[in-house]
Scaffold this motif. Sequence first.
Motif, PDB file in Angstrom:
ATOM      1  N   ALA A 183       0.828  -1.205   0.000  1.00  0.00           N
ATOM      2  CA  ALA A 183       0.000   0.000   0.000  1.00  0.00           C
ATOM      3  C   ALA A 183       0.862   1.254   0.000  1.00  0.00           C
ATOM      4  O   ALA A 183       0.503   2.280  -0.547  1.00  0.00           O
ATOM      5  CB  ALA A 183      -0.935  -0.003   1.202  1.00  0.00           C
ATOM      6  N   SER A 184       2.012   1.154   0.620  1.00  0.00           N
ATOM      7  CA  SER A 184       2.916   2.298   0.702  1.00  0.00           C
ATOM      8  C   SER A 184       4.357   1.788   0.655  1.00  0.00           C
ATOM      9  O   SER A 184       5.014   1.654   1.683  1.00  0.00           O
ATOM     10  CB  SER A 184       2.658   3.060   2.007  1.00  0.00           C
ATOM     11  N   PRO A 185       4.833   1.474  -0.548  1.00  0.00           N
ATOM     12  CA  PRO A 185       6.177   0.900  -0.650  1.00  0.00           C
ATOM     13  C   PRO A 185       7.256   1.862  -0.148  1.00  0.00           C
ATOM     14  O   PRO A 185       7.176   3.065  -0.371  1.00  0.00           O
ATOM     15  CB  PRO A 185       6.347   0.615  -2.142  1.00  0.00           C
ATOM     16  N   ALA A 186       8.214   1.319   0.561  1.00  0.00           N
ATOM     17  CA  ALA A 186       9.313   2.128   1.106  1.00  0.00           C
ATOM     18  C   ALA A 186      10.236   2.562  -0.026  1.00  0.00           C
ATOM     19  O   ALA A 186      10.680   1.746  -0.824  1.00  0.00           O
ATOM     20  CB  ALA A 186      10.095   1.316   2.134  1.00  0.00           C
ATOM     21  N   MET A 187      10.509   3.847  -0.100  1.00  0.00           N
ATOM     22  CA  MET A 187      11.402   4.350  -1.135  1.00  0.00           C
ATOM     23  C   MET A 187      12.699   4.897  -0.547  1.00  0.00           C
ATOM     24  O   MET A 187      13.514   5.437  -1.267  1.00  0.00           O
ATOM     25  CB  MET A 187      10.692   5.429  -1.965  1.00  0.00           C
ATOM     26  N   HIS A 188      12.889   4.745   0.778  1.00  0.00           N
ATOM     27  CA  HIS A 188      14.149   5.206   1.362  1.00  0.00           C
ATOM     28  C   HIS A 188      15.248   4.199   1.033  1.00  0.00           C
ATOM     29  O   HIS A 188      14.994   3.034   0.746  1.00  0.00           O
ATOM     30  CB  HIS A 188      14.010   5.417   2.874  1.00  0.00           C
ATOM     31  N   VAL A 189      16.469   4.669   1.052  1.00  0.00           N
ATOM     32  CA  VAL A 189      17.620   3.862   0.655  1.00  0.00           C
ATOM     33  C   VAL A 189      18.352   3.387   1.910  1.00  0.00           C
ATOM     34  O   VAL A 189      18.750   4.193   2.744  1.00  0.00           O
ATOM     35  CB  VAL A 189      18.569   4.694  -0.241  1.00  0.00           C
ATOM     36  N   GLU A 190      18.493   2.061   2.028  1.00  0.00           N
ATOM     37  CA  GLU A 190      19.156   1.483   3.197  1.00  0.00           C
ATOM     38  C   GLU A 190      20.496   0.842   2.867  1.00  0.00           C
ATOM     39  O   GLU A 190      21.317   0.650   3.753  1.00  0.00           O
ATOM     40  CB  GLU A 190      18.247   0.446   3.858  1.00  0.00           C
ATOM     41  N   ASN A 191      20.715   0.478   1.603  1.00  0.00           N
ATOM     42  CA  ASN A 191      21.956  -0.192   1.238  1.00  0.00           C
ATOM     43  C   ASN A 191      22.254   0.053  -0.236  1.00  0.00           C
ATOM     44  O   ASN A 191      21.504   0.729  -0.934  1.00  0.00           O
ATOM     45  CB  ASN A 191      21.875  -1.693   1.564  1.00  0.00           C
ATOM     46  N   GLU A 192      23.361  -0.536  -0.699  1.00  0.00           N
ATOM     47  CA  GLU A 192      23.796  -0.305  -2.074  1.00  0.00           C
ATOM     48  C   GLU A 192      22.780  -0.826  -3.099  1.00  0.00           C
ATOM     49  O   GLU A 192      22.525  -0.185  -4.129  1.00  0.00           O
ATOM     50  CB  GLU A 192      25.150  -0.972  -2.319  1.00  0.00           C
ATOM     51  N   LEU A 193      22.170  -1.975  -2.820  1.00  0.00           N
ATOM     52  CA  LEU A 193      21.165  -2.510  -3.740  1.00  0.00           C
ATOM     53  C   LEU A 193      19.961  -1.575  -3.816  1.00  0.00           C
ATOM     54  O   LEU A 193      19.457  -1.291  -4.913  1.00  0.00           O
ATOM     55  CB  LEU A 193      20.719  -3.907  -3.299  1.00  0.00           C
ATOM     56  N   ASP A 194      19.509  -1.082  -2.654  1.00  0.00           N
ATOM     57  CA  ASP A 194      18.418  -0.093  -2.641  1.00  0.00           C
ATOM     58  C   ASP A 194      18.777   1.112  -3.497  1.00  0.00           C
ATOM     59  O   ASP A 194      17.952   1.616  -4.249  1.00  0.00           O
ATOM     60  CB  ASP A 194      18.142   0.392  -1.212  1.00  0.00           C
ATOM     61  N   GLU A 195      19.988   1.574  -3.352  1.00  0.00           N
ATOM     62  CA  GLU A 195      20.460   2.746  -4.106  1.00  0.00           C
ATOM     63  C   GLU A 195      20.311   2.495  -5.606  1.00  0.00           C
ATOM     64  O   GLU A 195      19.758   3.313  -6.334  1.00  0.00           O
ATOM     65  CB  GLU A 195      21.915   3.046  -3.749  1.00  0.00           C
TER      66      GLU A 195
END
Length: 126
Positions: free
Chosen positions: A19-31
């Motif tokens: 419903a509200s996907p997280a778009m913050h960056v936590e690691n290199e893959l997220d980046e």
Amino acid sequence: GFDILIDDTLRPWLIEINASPAMHVENELDERVKRSLITDTIRLVDPTPFDRHSLQDILKRRLHEQQPQRPNQISIRQMNADLHRILRGHIPRAVGQPPPHIGNFEVIAPSELLDRIPLPPGGRKG
């Protein structure tokens, strides 16, 4: 967003709904994944630039004007002039016109693949 897996028989499987996907960056893959997703999404949506000050001025003017019950040639000409000023002459993409950039997104409809997916009982193509 909906996460759907399509198996080798073209059967769709719902994995999860965010419903509200997280778009913050936590690691290199997220980046790598999320920055690309955000960039591609903005390019896909292709928001029309507009002049906020002109929009405010025009809205203030229109609030104080007596508007005709039905549009007439003068009001239509004025509306077109107002839109031209707000959009700085830019003409937005027409409804149904594909965006110029789709990034890493893939068009799945309409497509031959979509036409091969069996419909559920009672289902019909739109």
